[in-house]
Design a protein around this motif. Structure first.
Motif, PDB file in Angstrom:
ATOM      1  N   VAL A  86       0.869  -1.182   0.000  1.00 31.06           N
ATOM      2  CA  VAL A  86       0.000   0.000   0.000  1.00 31.06           C
ATOM      3  C   VAL A  86       0.902   1.228   0.000  1.00 31.06           C
ATOM      4  O   VAL A  86       1.778   1.353   0.862  1.00 31.06           O
ATOM      5  N   VAL A  87       0.708   2.102  -0.979  1.00 36.49           N
ATOM      6  CA  VAL A  87       1.548   3.293  -1.117  1.00 36.49           C
ATOM      7  C   VAL A  87       0.679   4.544  -1.144  1.00 36.49           C
ATOM      8  O   VAL A  87      -0.514   4.473  -1.436  1.00 36.49           O
ATOM      9  N   PRO A  88       1.247   5.707  -0.855  1.00 40.82           N
ATOM     10  CA  PRO A  88       0.455   6.939  -0.848  1.00 40.82           C
ATOM     11  C   PRO A  88      -0.045   7.304  -2.239  1.00 40.82           C
ATOM     12  O   PRO A  88       0.609   7.024  -3.242  1.00 40.82           O
ATOM     13  N   GLY A  89      -1.215   7.951  -2.290  1.00 42.02           N
ATOM     14  CA  GLY A  89      -1.676   8.516  -3.556  1.00 42.02           C
ATOM     15  C   GLY A  89      -2.966   7.926  -4.062  1.00 42.02           C
ATOM     16  O   GLY A  89      -3.415   6.862  -3.634  1.00 42.02           O
ATOM     17  N   GLY A  90      -3.563   8.658  -5.009  1.00 43.18           N
ATOM     18  CA  GLY A  90      -4.748   8.205  -5.704  1.00 43.18           C
ATOM     19  C   GLY A  90      -4.366   7.350  -6.895  1.00 43.18           C
ATOM     20  O   GLY A  90      -3.251   6.831  -6.976  1.00 43.18           O
ATOM     21  N   HIS A  91      -5.282   7.240  -7.860  1.00 44.90           N
ATOM     22  CA  HIS A  91      -5.079   6.296  -8.967  1.00 44.90           C
ATOM     23  C   HIS A  91      -3.840   6.640  -9.791  1.00 44.90           C
ATOM     24  O   HIS A  91      -3.046   5.758 -10.112  1.00 44.90           O
ATOM     25  N   LEU A  92      -3.672   7.908 -10.128  1.00 48.29           N
ATOM     26  CA  LEU A  92      -2.482   8.326 -10.873  1.00 48.29           C
ATOM     27  C   LEU A  92      -1.328   8.665  -9.935  1.00 48.29           C
ATOM     28  O   LEU A  92      -0.167   8.371 -10.226  1.00 48.29           O
ATOM     29  N   GLY A  93      -1.648   9.267  -8.807  1.00 46.07           N
ATOM     30  CA  GLY A  93      -0.614   9.709  -7.880  1.00 46.07           C
ATOM     31  C   GLY A  93       0.242   8.585  -7.340  1.00 46.07           C
ATOM     32  O   GLY A  93       1.444   8.752  -7.117  1.00 46.07           O
ATOM     33  N   MET A  94      -0.343   7.397  -7.122  1.00 48.00           N
ATOM     34  CA  MET A  94       0.444   6.288  -6.603  1.00 48.00           C
ATOM     35  C   MET A  94       1.521   5.858  -7.582  1.00 48.00           C
ATOM     36  O   MET A  94       2.553   5.308  -7.187  1.00 48.00           O
ATOM     37  N   LEU A  95       1.302   6.126  -8.877  1.00 48.87           N
ATOM     38  CA  LEU A  95       2.263   5.758  -9.904  1.00 48.87           C
ATOM     39  C   LEU A  95       3.282   6.850 -10.159  1.00 48.87           C
ATOM     40  O   LEU A  95       4.480   6.572 -10.302  1.00 48.87           O
ATOM     41  N   THR A  96       2.823   8.093 -10.182  1.00 47.54           N
ATOM     42  CA  THR A  96       3.721   9.158 -10.611  1.00 47.54           C
ATOM     43  C   THR A  96       3.476  10.459  -9.857  1.00 47.54           C
ATOM     44  O   THR A  96       3.754  11.531 -10.381  1.00 47.54           O
ATOM     45  N   GLY A  97       2.965  10.367  -8.636  1.00 45.35           N
ATOM     46  CA  GLY A  97       2.833  11.544  -7.788  1.00 45.35           C
ATOM     47  C   GLY A  97       4.157  11.898  -7.135  1.00 45.35           C
ATOM     48  O   GLY A  97       5.146  11.173  -7.241  1.00 45.35           O
ATOM     49  N   ARG A  98       4.169  12.996  -6.428  1.00 44.94           N
ATOM     50  CA  ARG A  98       5.410  13.437  -5.801  1.00 44.94           C
ATOM     51  C   ARG A  98       5.894  12.455  -4.733  1.00 44.94           C
ATOM     52  O   ARG A  98       7.091  12.244  -4.566  1.00 44.94           O
ATOM     53  N   ALA A  99       4.957  11.827  -4.029  1.00 39.05           N
ATOM     54  CA  ALA A  99       5.336  10.861  -2.996  1.00 39.05           C
ATOM     55  C   ALA A  99       5.828   9.545  -3.598  1.00 39.05           C
ATOM     56  O   ALA A  99       6.542   8.793  -2.938  1.00 39.05           O
TER      57      ALA A  99
END
Length: 393
Positions: A337-350
């Motif tokens: 489980v990683v931080p972020g939404g659908h796109l953010g988990m792949l290429t968000g800042r976190a």
């Protein structure tokens, strides 16, 4: 000593500090003069293979960087542009792999038009993804490939590796990012599922995609935006309160650019996804009817890494985690489980300090250049799944 933005200090008031005023003025000027603050230049790449709705690219090494190790193949989902993996400089999974010397490849599908309306999921599972895997392995000197699929790209990748028709594919491992397997666990769909079953294939959705030959680009863009409706409504406020934060503004610009370049769905493929996936929820049991056969996810026999996003509304953690007990023939299954939404988990800042680092560790762990056992020929092996762990920002 680091300066804390005034808006983050409780009770500090609404007036910005001098540093914030300077940063905000700089960002506004950059926006007016150059159209934005995000560096949206795509990473350099070369086309190595193409076919019907199939374009395979190799990302060229940067400067004096020398490629080494097993290659990665990034599988894009239908309707999404390849910028999902190359969002912007400084927040690009492609850039991350390339700069560390990993041979990096991507398969995308080009523009989908009305003439492609009769193409079904078989085209991607039988032809596009397996061909891309073989071409990447050959281009990388015969080395096994680490396949990474986001969203529907992960679904296509799993079905390809589980399908006996794919034959012996040179795959070292599979990584699935934000791919919902049990759609009954997706809250966004819950209110609509009774209606889908009530119409029994004769409702407005069925008639609409048949008439249009699929799901057109504007509709796909609208649907993606609707999943983040709350963020869309509060976006003006967020921009106003972060006008001094260039990283925040750059990320918003990059996501807007990504959303503006959505691609259409072919009609037959959309119909299969609608009836068998969204409505029928076939994958929840690990099975999927395709053409004249049933594909069983239990036949995947390579190591599998699965990511769920902590705030993903399209593919919530339970809907993604549902695949873990289905992968009974994989030698190893790891769920994160990683931080972020659908796109953010792949290429968000976190993602730079969470998702990407786990991918690096996983790929290194399962690299070595030894050809994998052909799919479907290995004996049943004991299933080992690591415990999920949440990675904080």
């Amino acid at each position: 000593m680091d300066l804390v933005p005034l808006r983050s200090v409780p009770g500090a008031g609404l007036l910005p500090g001098p540093d914030q005023v300077v940063a905000a003025a700089s960002n506004v000027a950059h926006k007016l003069l150059y159209g934005g603050v995000a560096d949206l230049r795509p990473m350099p790449r070369t086309l190595i293979d193409e076919g019907t709705l199939r374009e395979v690219y190799h990302y060229r090494p940067a400067g004096a960087v020398k490629e080494q190790g097993d290659p990665v193949l990034l599988v894009t989902p239908l309707a999404a542009p390849s910028s999902c993996y190359d969002l912007r400089r400084g927040c690009s999974l492609v850039e991350h792999f390339v700069t560390e010397g990993r041979p990096t490849y991507l398969v995308e599908y080009g523009e989908v038009s009305f003439r492609d309306r009769n193409l079904g999921m078989e085209h991607w599972v039988d032809e596009v993804v397996p061909t891309a895997i073989r071409e990447v392995s050959a281009h990388a000197g015969g080395r096994p490939v680490h396949v990474i699929g986001w969203s529907l790209g992960g679904i296509f990748s799993m079905l390809t590796l589980a399908d006996e028709r794919s034959g012996a594919l040179p795959v070292a491992s599979l990584t699935v990012v934000g791919s919902p397997v049990d759609v009954s666990l997706v809250p966004l769909l819950a209110p609509f599922r009774p209606l889908l079953n009530f119409f029994n294939g004769r409702g407005p959705i069925s008639q609409g995609y048949q008439l249009l030959g699929g799901a057109p680009k504007p509709l796909v863009k609208w649907a993606f935006q609707l999943t983040a409706f709350q963020k869309l409504v509060t976006k003006p406020i967020a921009l106003a309160t972060h006008v001094d934060d260039r990283e925040f503004l750059a990320q918003v610009e990059a996501v807007d650019h990504f959303t503006a370049n959505m691609i259409a769905y072919p009609g037959r493929t959309f119909g299969q996804l609608y009836h068998r996936f969204a409505k029928g929820n076939q994958l929840a049991e690990g099975l999927f009817e395709l053409d004249d056969r049933t594909i069983d996810l239990a036949d995947i026999d390579v190591p599998v890494l699965v990511f769920g996003g902590s705030t993903d509304g399209i593919a919530p953690v339970p809907a993604v985690r549902a695949v873990v007990p289905l992968l009974t023939n994989a030698p190893e299954v790891r769920f994160e489980v990683v931080p972020g939404g659908h796109l953010g988990m792949l290429t968000g800042r976190a993602a730079r300090t969470t998702t990407w680092l786990v991918m690096d560790e996983w790929i290194n762990q399962h690299s070595g250049g030894v050809a994998p056992t052909p799919i479907g020929t290995s004996p049943k092996r004991r299933h080992s799944s690591s415990a999920s762990r949440a990675l904080s920002k």
